[in-house]
Design a protein around this motif. Structure first.
Motif, PDB file in Angstrom:
ATOM      1  N   PHE A 248      39.623  36.884  43.750  1.00  0.00           N
ATOM      2  CA  PHE A 248      38.661  36.571  42.345  1.00  0.00           C
ATOM      3  C   PHE A 248      39.081  35.169  42.340  1.00  0.00           C
ATOM      4  CE2 PHE A 248      39.655  40.941  42.265  1.00  0.00           C
ATOM      5  CZ  PHE A 248      38.459  41.665  42.192  1.00  0.00           C
ATOM      6  N   PRO A 249      38.459  34.210  42.983  1.00  0.00           N
ATOM      7  CA  PRO A 249      38.840  32.619  43.077  1.00  0.00           C
ATOM      8  C   PRO A 249      38.501  31.937  41.599  1.00  0.00           C
ATOM      9  CG  PRO A 249      37.414  32.990  44.605  1.00  0.00           C
ATOM     10  CD  PRO A 249      37.428  34.438  44.025  1.00  0.00           C
ATOM     11  N   THR A 250      37.531  32.553  40.968  1.00  0.00           N
ATOM     12  CA  THR A 250      36.809  31.625  39.999  1.00  0.00           C
ATOM     13  C   THR A 250      36.936  32.740  38.616  1.00  0.00           C
ATOM     14  OG1 THR A 250      34.647  32.441  40.391  1.00  0.00           O
ATOM     15  CG2 THR A 250      35.302  30.622  41.654  1.00  0.00           C
ATOM     16  N   ILE A 251      36.807  31.965  37.520  1.00  0.00           N
ATOM     17  CA  ILE A 251      36.866  32.728  36.103  1.00  0.00           C
ATOM     18  C   ILE A 251      35.730  33.467  36.161  1.00  0.00           C
ATOM     19  CG2 ILE A 251      36.253  32.220  33.732  1.00  0.00           C
ATOM     20  CD1 ILE A 251      38.056  29.865  33.754  1.00  0.00           C
ATOM     21  N   ALA A 252      34.216  32.879  37.009  1.00  0.00           N
ATOM     22  CA  ALA A 252      33.103  33.749  36.791  1.00  0.00           C
ATOM     23  C   ALA A 252      33.386  35.124  37.703  1.00  0.00           C
ATOM     24  CB  ALA A 252      32.120  33.039  37.571  1.00  0.00           C
ATOM     25  N   ALA A 253      33.945  35.070  38.804  1.00  0.00           N
ATOM     26  CA  ALA A 253      34.273  36.088  39.492  1.00  0.00           C
ATOM     27  C   ALA A 253      35.052  37.042  38.896  1.00  0.00           C
ATOM     28  CB  ALA A 253      34.850  35.766  40.961  1.00  0.00           C
ATOM     29  N   THR A 254      36.192  36.813  38.227  1.00  0.00           N
ATOM     30  CA  THR A 254      37.104  37.450  37.404  1.00  0.00           C
ATOM     31  C   THR A 254      36.480  38.268  36.410  1.00  0.00           C
ATOM     32  OG1 THR A 254      38.872  35.839  37.909  1.00  0.00           O
ATOM     33  CG2 THR A 254      39.505  37.503  36.372  1.00  0.00           C
ATOM     34  N   THR A 255      35.721  37.487  35.581  1.00  0.00           N
ATOM     35  CA  THR A 255      34.946  37.944  34.440  1.00  0.00           C
ATOM     36  C   THR A 255      33.914  39.191  34.960  1.00  0.00           C
ATOM     37  OG1 THR A 255      33.337  36.002  34.256  1.00  0.00           O
ATOM     38  CG2 THR A 255      35.313  36.148  32.915  1.00  0.00           C
ATOM     39  N   SER A 256      33.213  38.827  35.992  1.00  0.00           N
ATOM     40  CA  SER A 256      32.183  39.700  36.426  1.00  0.00           C
ATOM     41  C   SER A 256      32.880  41.083  36.801  1.00  0.00           C
ATOM     42  CB  SER A 256      31.625  39.106  37.491  1.00  0.00           C
ATOM     43  OG  SER A 256      30.578  39.987  38.209  1.00  0.00           O
ATOM     44  N   GLU A 257      33.969  41.026  37.555  1.00  0.00           N
ATOM     45  CA  GLU A 257      34.744  42.161  37.936  1.00  0.00           C
ATOM     46  C   GLU A 257      35.269  43.022  36.842  1.00  0.00           C
ATOM     47  OE1 GLU A 257      36.271  44.911  40.665  1.00  0.00           O
ATOM     48  OE2 GLU A 257      34.592  43.422  40.619  1.00  0.00           O
ATOM     49  N   ILE A 258      35.907  42.318  35.819  1.00  0.00           N
ATOM     50  CA  ILE A 258      36.176  43.146  34.505  1.00  0.00           C
ATOM     51  C   ILE A 258      35.041  43.760  33.806  1.00  0.00           C
ATOM     52  CG2 ILE A 258      36.895  42.587  31.995  1.00  0.00           C
ATOM     53  CD1 ILE A 258      38.776  40.499  33.008  1.00  0.00           C
TER      54      ILE A 258
ATOM     55  N   ILE B  36      41.946  46.216  35.520  1.00  0.00           N
ATOM     56  CA  ILE B  36      41.221  45.651  34.462  1.00  0.00           C
ATOM     57  C   ILE B  36      42.642  44.577  33.643  1.00  0.00           C
ATOM     58  CG2 ILE B  36      40.345  45.338  32.134  1.00  0.00           C
ATOM     59  CD1 ILE B  36      38.646  47.923  33.222  1.00  0.00           C
ATOM     60  N   ASN B  37      43.822  45.257  33.368  1.00  0.00           N
ATOM     61  CA  ASN B  37      44.736  44.479  32.889  1.00  0.00           C
ATOM     62  C   ASN B  37      45.221  43.285  33.758  1.00  0.00           C
ATOM     63  OD1 ASN B  37      44.592  46.528  30.675  1.00  0.00           O
ATOM     64  ND2 ASN B  37      46.189  47.649  31.587  1.00  0.00           N
ATOM     65  N   ASP B  38      45.352  43.638  34.995  1.00  0.00           N
ATOM     66  CA  ASP B  38      45.883  42.646  35.862  1.00  0.00           C
ATOM     67  C   ASP B  38      44.691  41.269  35.930  1.00  0.00           C
ATOM     68  OD1 ASP B  38      47.968  43.759  36.444  1.00  0.00           O
ATOM     69  OD2 ASP B  38      47.154  44.918  38.437  1.00  0.00           O
ATOM     70  N   LEU B  39      43.486  41.759  35.954  1.00  0.00           N
ATOM     71  CA  LEU B  39      42.593  40.621  35.887  1.00  0.00           C
ATOM     72  C   LEU B  39      42.312  39.936  34.606  1.00  0.00           C
ATOM     73  CD1 LEU B  39      39.490  42.848  37.482  1.00  0.00           C
ATOM     74  CD2 LEU B  39      40.568  41.003  38.512  1.00  0.00           C
ATOM     75  N   TYR B  40      42.777  40.504  33.457  1.00  0.00           N
ATOM     76  CA  TYR B  40      42.786  39.801  32.015  1.00  0.00           C
ATOM     77  C   TYR B  40      43.934  38.694  32.189  1.00  0.00           C
ATOM     78  CZ  TYR B  40      39.319  41.947  29.147  1.00  0.00           C
ATOM     79  OH  TYR B  40      38.320  42.674  28.341  1.00  0.00           O
ATOM     80  N   GLU B  41      44.930  39.222  32.761  1.00  0.00           N
ATOM     81  CA  GLU B  41      46.096  38.239  32.753  1.00  0.00           C
ATOM     82  C   GLU B  41      45.598  36.994  33.930  1.00  0.00           C
ATOM     83  OE1 GLU B  41      50.319  39.535  33.413  1.00  0.00           O
ATOM     84  OE2 GLU B  41      49.692  41.727  32.797  1.00  0.00           O
TER      85      GLU B  41
ATOM     86  N   LEU C 224      42.701  35.802  34.550  1.00  0.00           N
ATOM     87  CA  LEU C 224      41.924  35.365  33.409  1.00  0.00           C
ATOM     88  C   LEU C 224      42.667  34.258  32.569  1.00  0.00           C
ATOM     89  CD1 LEU C 224      38.690  34.657  32.981  1.00  0.00           C
ATOM     90  CD2 LEU C 224      38.930  36.504  31.079  1.00  0.00           C
ATOM     91  N   ASN C 225      43.566  34.700  32.043  1.00  0.00           N
ATOM     92  CA  ASN C 225      44.470  34.084  31.116  1.00  0.00           C
ATOM     93  C   ASN C 225      45.109  32.974  31.698  1.00  0.00           C
ATOM     94  OD1 ASN C 225      45.987  33.809  28.471  1.00  0.00           O
ATOM     95  ND2 ASN C 225      47.680  34.193  29.512  1.00  0.00           N
ATOM     96  N   ALA C 226      45.712  33.174  33.080  1.00  0.00           N
ATOM     97  CA  ALA C 226      46.390  32.291  33.872  1.00  0.00           C
ATOM     98  C   ALA C 226      45.428  31.055  34.325  1.00  0.00           C
ATOM     99  CB  ALA C 226      46.942  32.696  35.255  1.00  0.00           C
ATOM    100  N   TYR C 227      43.970  31.313  34.432  1.00  0.00           N
ATOM    101  CA  TYR C 227      43.025  30.310  34.853  1.00  0.00           C
ATOM    102  C   TYR C 227      42.941  29.369  33.485  1.00  0.00           C
ATOM    103  CZ  TYR C 227      41.582  32.400  39.195  1.00  0.00           C
ATOM    104  OH  TYR C 227      41.224  32.727  40.581  1.00  0.00           O
TER     105      TYR C 227
ATOM    106  N   LYS D 192      44.837  27.167  39.409  1.00  0.00           N
ATOM    107  CA  LYS D 192      43.614  26.572  39.615  1.00  0.00           C
ATOM    108  C   LYS D 192      42.603  27.457  39.977  1.00  0.00           C
ATOM    109  CE  LYS D 192      45.872  21.977  40.586  1.00  0.00           C
ATOM    110  NZ  LYS D 192      45.671  20.968  41.690  1.00  0.00           N
ATOM    111  N   THR D 193      41.269  27.290  39.533  1.00  0.00           N
ATOM    112  CA  THR D 193      40.403  27.802  40.054  1.00  0.00           C
ATOM    113  C   THR D 193      39.903  27.116  41.454  1.00  0.00           C
ATOM    114  OG1 THR D 193      38.542  26.699  38.998  1.00  0.00           O
ATOM    115  CG2 THR D 193      39.402  28.677  37.591  1.00  0.00           C
TER     116      THR D 193
END
Length: 649
Positions: free
Chosen positions: A16-26, A628-633, A635-638, A644-645
């Motif tokens: 999930f290399p971008t913020i958009a990809a991460t939020t979409s998966e969440i 989901i919890n991992d993806l939130y983390e 997203l926060n790291a981004y 870096k995205t």
């Protein structure tokens, strides 16, 4: 941020290399959590009864018929609903019959496809579009996807009609219906649980395994009969002798010869020569399919004697098995034909033992040894048997925890004080959950270890113990009285005492103790097991301990149906709760297809939930929530600049 956590999130960022990809998966995963849970189907103790198994699998233990009733209610005549169900179960066979009976096949095809699309739309509605797409038959994937997503609005009526008309015009309606029916069967049941004993007694266990190998999502909890075949496939001579004996007892040696390529000729020749004048009355097969019943009886006796000898050797080699009570060949007065057990004498019903040396009863003759070695080579080099055995290992286990249910075939060995039985395995003491886990590991080593022959042999001995040992969770009795049943008439001597588990499993406190041992919540968990046929005709209930335990062995095996009064139980666990389904015998597939006759079944609601269960309430949901919890983390790291995205690199 912690270094290990950062490394993990950096790895996750590759997917999930971008913020958009991460939020979409969440968003996607959180939506999945709120879908209804998939339907689970539980079967056990099938024992080679392929026809009944195949039908129950096709009809989902009545779930498909229930869906048809829900969709059409009183708007469709009962005979048409039955016909639609039969088309889904056996599409090709039913269409062949319809073609002989109906002049207007185009009309029949059109209405049937429309009805099947409606059923498919309903059964697919609890899944994501992605999951449905993966299940679609390759040849008709696009067409089915279009049809099940159209709502037949005025704007699309002609579009849908034209698709169906074109299918019929191109003369592929039959193939389309076959594919669509298979998809409905697949989507109706999300997970199939086989709670042990695929093998022995019935004529076609190999077809059951072949069918399971094609299933999209199946798990298996080994039964003692499965373990026997797995041990034989590993090359253990005790197990091999038992497999051949049981096959000859039920006149099913064609499974060995024709299916698995086991060479039975040396044994047959030996049996005919050694027992030429012996009627082998005690060894007449239970179901004779052979013209020469006498030969089968001789084979049966010959391999039984070989079995008792080689088992004696294994017992003497493993004193920790505590199976000395099974050493009976040295307790016989061969001149008088008397067996002495615990100081009491019993007259043998068969006294012809031409291959037994009374001074050394457990030693095989040179010819017996040669026969057993040849059988071993046949078993270990049978390509199909090895393929089936590897499948049983890949999909199987000693027990399974799944959606708050604990699945195992036989029992959790305990003593009279409700304490989990302690067993020494290779110098360490195990009990309860740890015991089953270590047995699981030992079985895998016994089959897959090809380098350490001594360790492999020790593990295979333990696998054989699981077939018939006192503390085997798959067997659940103090002894297997095979010799006594063949050679004596005393019913008391035949008695096999069940493990204390079976006298305690009505006790809610005891069942709760098992739940805690396996890390399950006693308030919402169930034990599901088989092995011991429930004699419902005598008033026995399959539901124990205030609905905490369910025994679903109701007699799939024809050998038990006179005792149980049924032809098997199956269990359904869907988003609305647990349903136990009891089945009557299923005899004739052709008649069922012709007359739209289903297995007569009755359903008992064990548990109905007030709020429909969703994916978030399941084990899969728990894993999704962790993602989901991992993806939130991530997203926060981004957002905080730790990672870096892709656009920023």
């Amino acid at each position: 941020m912690d270094g290990d956590k950062l490394k993990f999130l950096q790895l996750l960022s590759k997917s999930f290399p971008t913020i958009a990809a991460t939020t979409s998966e969440i968003i996607n995963l959180k939506a999945i959590l709120n879908l209804p849970k998939g339907t689970e189907h539980f079967l056990t103790d099938i024992h080679g009864e392929y026809r009944a198994f195949n039908h129950v699998l096709r009809n989902g233990s009545g779930v498909i018929k229930d869906k048809i009733d829900d969709i059409y209610g009183d708007t469709l005549e009962e005979n048409l609903k039955k016909q639609l169900a039969t088309v889904i179960y056996y599409p090709e066979e039913k269409i062949n019959l319809i073609q002989k009976q109906t002049a207007d096949m185009k009309g029949w095809y059109k209405i049937t496809i429309l009805r099947l699309i409606e059923v498919c739309r309903i059964v697919s509605s609890k899944y994501t579009d992605s999951k449905v797409r993966k299940a679609l038959p390759k040849d008709f994937a696009y067409i089915i996807q279009e049809l099940i997503h159209e709502k037949y609005s005025d704007d699309k009526k002609d579009y849908v009609r034209n698709i169906i008309d074109t299918i019929i015009e191109l003369d592929i309606a039959k193939e389309f219906i076959v594919s669509l029916s298979g998809l409905i069967q697949r989507l109706t049941i999300d997970v199939l649980h086989i709670v042990g004993d695929i093998y022995d007694r019935g004529p076609k266990p190999h077809l059951i395994v072949d069918k399971l190998m094609q299933h999209h999502n199946v798990d298996i909890q080994w039964g003692n009969h499965d373990m026997l075949w797995m041990t034989a496939a590993a090359g253990h001579k005790c197990a091999i002798a038992n497999v051949v004996r049981i096959s000859s007892r039920y006149s099913n040696t064609d499974i060995l010869e024709d299916v698995y390529g086991i060479n039975m000729l040396p044994l047959a020749r030996f049996a005919m020569s050694t027992y030429a004048d012996d009627p082998c009355t005690n060894f007449l097969p239970k179901e004779s399919k052979d013209s020469d019943i006498s030969l089968m009886a001789k084979i049966h006796k010959a391999i039984s004697i070989i079995q008792f000898k080689i088992e004696g050797q294994t017992i003497l080699k493993n004193p920790n098995f505590n199976m000395n009570s099974r050493l009976l060949l040295d307790k016989i007065d061969y001149k008088r034909g008397i067996l002495t057990v615990d100081g009491k004498e019993y007259q043998l019903t068969d006294t012809n033992f031409p291959t037994i040396n009374p001074k050394d009863p457990y030693t095989l003759t040179e010819e017996e040894n040669e026969i057993l070695e040849k059988l071993k080579q046949s078993f270990v080099h049978s390509e199909k048997l090895q393929k089936h055995t590897k499948f049983l290992f890949s999909k199987g286990s000693m027990f399974l925890k799944y959606n708050s249910n604990l699945l195992f075939h036989g029992c959790i060995p305990v003593d009279k004080n409700k304490e989990f039985t302690k067993m020494e395995l290779f110098g360490k003491i195990f009990s309860g959950k740890a015991y089953l886990e270590e047995l699981d590991r030992i079985c895998r080593e016994g089959y897959f270890n090809k380098t350490d022959s001594q360790m492999k042999e020790a593990c295979m001995d333990m696998m054989w113990y699981l077939w018939c040992g006192e503390n085997s969770p798959l067997f659940g009795k103090d002894a297997m009285k095979t010799f006594e049943r063949y050679f004596t008439t005393d019913k008391e001597l035949h008695k096999e005492n069940k493990n204390y588990y079976y006298s305690l499993y009505e006790d809610k406190e005891f069942i709760n103790k098992i739940f805690l041992e396996f890390g399950l919540d006693p308030e919402k968990s169930h034990i599901i097991n088989g092995h011991m046929p429930v004699k419902e005709k005598r008033g026995e209930s399959p539901i124990k301990a205030d609905k905490k335990l369910i025994v679903i062995d109701g007699g799939f095996s024809k050998a038990y149906q006179k005792e149980t009064g049924l032809a098997g139980y199956t269990l359904i666990y869907n988003s609305y709760g647990l349903k136990l389904v009891s089945h009557q015998p299923f005899e004739d597939v052709n008649t069922a297809i012709a007359n739209c006759i289903d297995i007569h079944s009755s359903t008992r609601i064990i548990k109905r939930v007030l709020e429909r269960k969703k994916v978030k309430d399941t084990d899969i949901g728990e894993n999704i929530q962790k993602q989901i919890n991992d993806l939130y983390e991530l997203l926060n790291a981004y957002k905080r600049g730790y990672i870096k995205t892709k656009e920023e690199k």
